[in-house]
Scaffold this active site. Sequence first.
Site, short mmCIF file in Angstrom:
data_model
loop_
_atom_site.label_atom_id
_atom_site.label_comp_id
_atom_site.label_asym_id
_atom_site.label_seq_id
_atom_site.Cartn_x
_atom_site.Cartn_y
_atom_site.Cartn_z
CG MET A 1 -1.84 -1.11 1.42
SD MET A 1 -2.69 -0.96 3.03
CE MET A 1 -3.95 -2.23 2.86
CB SER A 2 0.47 4.31 0.34
OG SER A 2 0.77 5.68 0.28
CB ALA A 3 5.02 5.09 1.74
#
Length: 286
Positions: free
Chosen positions: A95-97
Amino acid sequence: MKRSVETVTINDLTMEYSIIGEGAPIVVMHGGHSNCLEEFGYQALIEEGYSIITPSRPGYGATSKEIGESLAVACEHYVSLIRHLKLGKVHVIAMSAGGPSGIYFAATYPEYVKSLTLQSAVTKEWLQPEDKEYRAAKVLFHPRAEKYTWKLISKMNNSFPQFIFKQMFSSFSILNYNEAREKWSEHDIEAVRKMNNRQRSGRGFFIDLAQVNDLTISDLKSVQCPTLIMHSEHDGSVPIDHAHYAKKHIENSELCVLNSWGHLIWLGHSSEYVHRKFMHFLTDYN
């Protein structure tokens, strides 16, 4: 959700992790400012009969910051955790970073990965020192300041949930608040409030800012497992070009461009479609 939180010592360093549910294992590489208490998308997966293992990435929660020396060192520790828990091959969500961690792990340890799903994921150079967002993050989320930043945000959010949702909206979406009104639901206001109450940056976000630039095209090209890339075209946190970049360089990948209101693809009126699409993918490669 009944969640157990544990720690394991690996090479004299601590890794914190949580386990929810029973069934085929999914390992989640959570996003920035998060930890093993992440919740987005979890309930639906548990109801489908999966177990979710979420390590707090280096510098987040109780996980030693030294594990974040590099993506290589961090992924060595994720392998040790999988062996410790006797999980065998797992599905990976990044997810994301957490994108660089998931990509590097899948590229380096294919024998442990059934599939990779990138959700709103960072896949290349992201925030740079010349960006105003980078400069603001270095102040607000500095390890000596982040506790007070999140305490203030959560206190304000608990008192004025709709106001804070509106104020934060532009950090998640390139749409303006009124333009996106038909895409978000009242439930999203409460979900963001809960998110802001569990967020902490620790030393992890500074590690993320450094490690995102460690990921190479070679790493993406080395991913051989089936890969699903899910990203909103309206993402204001991680631009959609990260998804197209991953699609270009990961051979066995499928790109799913979403019409959700922004970065938090687990929320909004399109969240049911996101879940159905993800479940079809998991079922194909379970």
